[in-house]
Scaffold this motif. Structure first.
Motif, mmCIF file in Angstrom:
data_model
loop_
_atom_site.group_PDB
_atom_site.id
_atom_site.type_symbol
_atom_site.label_atom_id
_atom_site.label_comp_id
_atom_site.label_asym_id
_atom_site.label_seq_id
_atom_site.Cartn_x
_atom_site.Cartn_y
_atom_site.Cartn_z
ATOM 1 N N PHE A 39 -26.686 24.485 47.708
ATOM 2 C CA PHE A 39 -25.958 24.613 46.451
ATOM 3 C C PHE A 39 -26.215 23.476 45.475
ATOM 4 O O PHE A 39 -25.512 23.315 44.492
ATOM 5 C CB PHE A 39 -24.462 24.812 46.731
ATOM 6 N N LYS A 40 -27.259 22.701 45.742
ATOM 7 C CA LYS A 40 -27.804 21.846 44.694
ATOM 8 C C LYS A 40 -28.882 22.622 43.955
ATOM 9 O O LYS A 40 -29.402 22.179 42.947
ATOM 10 C CB LYS A 40 -28.389 20.567 45.308
ATOM 11 N N ASN A 41 -29.199 23.784 44.496
ATOM 12 C CA ASN A 41 -30.315 24.582 43.996
ATOM 13 C C ASN A 41 -30.058 26.045 44.362
ATOM 14 O O ASN A 41 -30.513 26.514 45.397
ATOM 15 C CB ASN A 41 -31.600 24.075 44.640
ATOM 16 N N ILE A 42 -29.313 26.745 43.540
ATOM 17 C CA ILE A 42 -28.821 28.073 43.915
ATOM 18 C C ILE A 42 -29.916 29.125 44.038
ATOM 19 O O ILE A 42 -29.722 30.154 44.667
ATOM 20 C CB ILE A 42 -27.731 28.579 42.945
ATOM 21 N N PHE A 43 -31.096 28.864 43.450
ATOM 22 C CA PHE A 43 -32.180 29.848 43.509
ATOM 23 C C PHE A 43 -33.144 29.602 44.664
ATOM 24 O O PHE A 43 -34.014 30.426 44.925
ATOM 25 C CB PHE A 43 -32.957 29.861 42.190
ATOM 26 N N GLY A 44 -33.002 28.461 45.341
ATOM 27 C CA GLY A 44 -33.896 28.163 46.453
ATOM 28 C C GLY A 44 -35.249 27.636 46.033
ATOM 29 O O GLY A 44 -36.192 27.644 46.830
ATOM 30 N N PHE A 45 -35.386 27.174 44.776
ATOM 31 C CA PHE A 45 -36.653 26.595 44.334
ATOM 32 C C PHE A 45 -36.859 25.228 44.991
ATOM 33 O O PHE A 45 -35.894 24.564 45.367
ATOM 34 C CB PHE A 45 -36.673 26.445 42.810
ATOM 35 N N SER A 46 -38.101 24.792 45.080
ATOM 36 C CA SER A 46 -38.374 23.476 45.663
ATOM 37 C C SER A 46 -37.789 22.371 44.796
ATOM 38 O O SER A 46 -37.378 21.321 45.295
ATOM 39 C CB SER A 46 -39.881 23.271 45.843
ATOM 40 N N GLU A 47 -37.737 22.603 43.480
ATOM 41 C CA GLU A 47 -37.097 21.674 42.551
ATOM 42 C C GLU A 47 -36.291 22.474 41.541
ATOM 43 O O GLU A 47 -36.697 23.565 41.134
ATOM 44 C CB GLU A 47 -38.140 20.816 41.817
ATOM 45 N N PHE A 48 -35.158 21.929 41.127
ATOM 46 C CA PHE A 48 -34.326 22.646 40.160
ATOM 47 C C PHE A 48 -33.513 21.651 39.343
ATOM 48 O O PHE A 48 -32.761 20.844 39.895
ATOM 49 C CB PHE A 48 -33.385 23.619 40.880
ATOM 50 N N LEU A 49 -33.700 21.686 38.033
ATOM 51 C CA LEU A 49 -32.971 20.805 37.118
ATOM 52 C C LEU A 49 -31.802 21.603 36.544
ATOM 53 O O LEU A 49 -31.970 22.401 35.615
ATOM 54 C CB LEU A 49 -33.899 20.301 36.009
ATOM 55 N N THR A 50 -30.645 21.393 37.128
ATOM 56 C CA THR A 50 -29.480 22.216 36.812
ATOM 57 C C THR A 50 -29.071 22.095 35.350
ATOM 58 O O THR A 50 -28.826 23.098 34.674
ATOM 59 C CB THR A 50 -28.299 21.814 37.720
ATOM 60 N N THR A 51 -28.989 20.869 34.848
ATOM 61 C CA THR A 51 -28.568 20.658 33.455
ATOM 62 C C THR A 51 -29.559 21.280 32.496
ATOM 63 O O THR A 51 -29.166 21.903 31.494
ATOM 64 C CB THR A 51 -28.428 19.148 33.167
ATOM 65 N N GLU A 52 -30.844 21.145 32.806
ATOM 66 C CA GLU A 52 -31.875 21.747 31.948
ATOM 67 C C GLU A 52 -31.717 23.270 31.897
ATOM 68 O O GLU A 52 -31.861 23.891 30.838
ATOM 69 C CB GLU A 52 -33.260 21.387 32.482
ATOM 70 N N PHE A 53 -31.394 23.874 33.047
ATOM 71 C CA PHE A 53 -31.224 25.327 33.082
ATOM 72 C C PHE A 53 -29.983 25.743 32.298
ATOM 73 O O PHE A 53 -29.997 26.755 31.590
ATOM 74 C CB PHE A 53 -31.130 25.809 34.534
ATOM 75 N N ASP A 54 -28.928 24.955 32.391
ATOM 76 C CA ASP A 54 -27.710 25.249 31.641
ATOM 77 C C ASP A 54 -27.976 25.185 30.137
ATOM 78 O O ASP A 54 -27.499 26.029 29.371
ATOM 79 C CB ASP A 54 -26.612 24.257 32.034
ATOM 80 N N VAL A 55 -28.760 24.206 29.705
ATOM 81 C CA VAL A 55 -29.140 24.085 28.295
ATOM 82 C C VAL A 55 -30.011 25.271 27.879
ATOM 83 O O VAL A 55 -29.853 25.822 26.778
ATOM 84 C CB VAL A 55 -29.877 22.749 28.055
ATOM 85 N N PHE A 56 -30.935 25.671 28.762
ATOM 86 C CA PHE A 56 -31.790 26.838 28.485
ATOM 87 C C PHE A 56 -30.935 28.082 28.228
ATOM 88 O O PHE A 56 -31.196 28.845 27.282
ATOM 89 C CB PHE A 56 -32.735 27.067 29.663
#
Length: 386
Positions: free
Chosen positions: A212-229
């Protein structure tokens, strides 16, 4: 199986038998058993029962529970109610107290994943027919029947192609209004993206393996960047976790101070007297990994994105009914954050993105493409309960 577990099972079996023997069946009583609010065909069939149906039959909706330990009084009440019914309708578990009872299994969706006799752990060999006592089985199509029967091994004449009652919600519900009941005006005027991943129960932990630091299961995930997107594209992503994952999902949302990733629980549906499928037609895009919800979403002719990030391990642990899942699903695949954001933009910009493949799967999976499945099923029930 431990001796203690074996004794408990035997006592429950004896108890169910005695309750059935001493309980009188009531003519025209139908019990519709629900287990969750996430696509319950039993609930939808009850909700779309006409007044004529309600006048003809005594309809009882019973909220089943997978939890044990609710006491002997609950056990007796439950099995007396089931045994007193002429027809037992379920979406998940199967109940048939005696040969005189009729059991209609609606199941909870088409399948691409292995289940039933096809669901074998590595090195495991077992052969238990799951629906040996089921009398009738609801199906979407000949394709659905073929896939389902490969897993459940029932007699072919038991299947009735009517379409799934829960899919009537996709045609008749006001999804936006229902979604507003849960999230308020925060979704007003927004593009809605539903994220409905498969629950994974590995190693018998009872909890999913999702990070749950990475809900999509990607090797890397920038949560804040996705929220801004999401903000920049006027979108809200609505995530429905499995009940076992609720706390982790809500903590993920709070810790990251997210405003465009919204999370709702089964309790949110129950408190508003809603089923998940009464919200789905509010969605502009569906994101999933292996969930069978995509078969139903085809009826809306809207784009979907697949994130099968752990497909190799999932294939080994669970397995698929088709050789190439990647070629089977009617939508683009995203294996990292950049690909996901690109595919979301394409889905928002191009109305016909993957439309041809969606239409191919729609014709393959659904005989009926309308909101009248409950009506067809009630007409069938009239023929078995004259």
């Amino acid at each position: 199986i431990s001796m203690n577990s074996f004794v408990k099972r035997m006592l429950r079996k004896i108890g169910r038998t005695l309750i059935t023997i001493f309980t009188k069946r009531i003519k025209n009583r139908i019990i519709l058993i629900t287990e969750s609010s996430c696509g319950s065909n039993s609930y939808a069939l009850w909700k779309y029962a006409s007044q004529d149906v309600k006048n003809k039959y005594e309809l009882i909706v019973y909220q089943d529970s997978l939890d044990e330990g609710r006491g002997i009084a609950h056990f007796i009440r439950k099995y007396r109610l089931i045994s007193s019914s002429q027809l037992i309708i379920t979406t998940h578990a199967s109940y048939k107290p005696s040969r005189k009872h009729i059991h209609l299994q609606l199941w909870h969706g088409g399948s691409t994943k292995d289940s039933g006799i096809m669901d074998q752990s590595v090195g495991e060999q077992k052969f238990i027919i799951p629906w040996k006592t089921v009398d009738y089985i609801m199906s979407y199509s000949e394709t659905c029947t073929t896939f389902l029967n490969a897993q459940m091994l029932s007699a072919p004449w038991k299947y009735r192609i009517t379409g799934a009652p829960r899919n009537d919600f996709l045609f008749h519900s006001d999804g936006v209004s229902n979604l507003t009941m849960i999230f308020g005006d925060s979704i007003k005027g927004k593009k809605i993206i539903f994220y409905l991943p498969t629950y994974r129960k590995y190693n018998d932990t009872g909890y999913g393996n999702r990070d749950f630091k990475n809900i999509f299961g990607f090797s890397e995930f920038l949560t804040t960047e996705f929220d801004v997107f999401l903000e920049e594209n006027n979108c809200k992503l609505i995530f429905k976790p499995h009940p076992h994952e609720n706390d982790m999902a809500l903590n993920f949302q709070r810790e990251n101070n997210l405003s465009n990733i919204l999370i709702f629980r089964n309790d949110d549906l129950l408190s508003n007297d809603l089923d998940l499928y009464e919200l789905l037609n509010a969605s502009d895009i569906l994101i999933t990994d292996y969930s069978s919800v995509f078969y139903d979403f085809l009826l809306l002719d809207k784009p979907m994105i697949f994130t099968p990030t752990d497909i190799d391990s999932y294939r080994e642990r669970k397995g698929f009914l088709v050789e190439s899942f990647e070629n089977w699903v009617p939508g683009p695949k995203a294996f990292n954050q950049g690909e996901l954001q690109l595919e979301i933009n394409k889905c928002l910009a191009e109305k016909n993105y993957y439309a041809e493949k969606r239409n191919w799967q729609l014709r393959l999976q659904h005989r009926y493409k309308d909101g009248n499945s409950s009506e067809r099923l009630w007409k069938f029930i009239d023929t078995i309960l004259p």
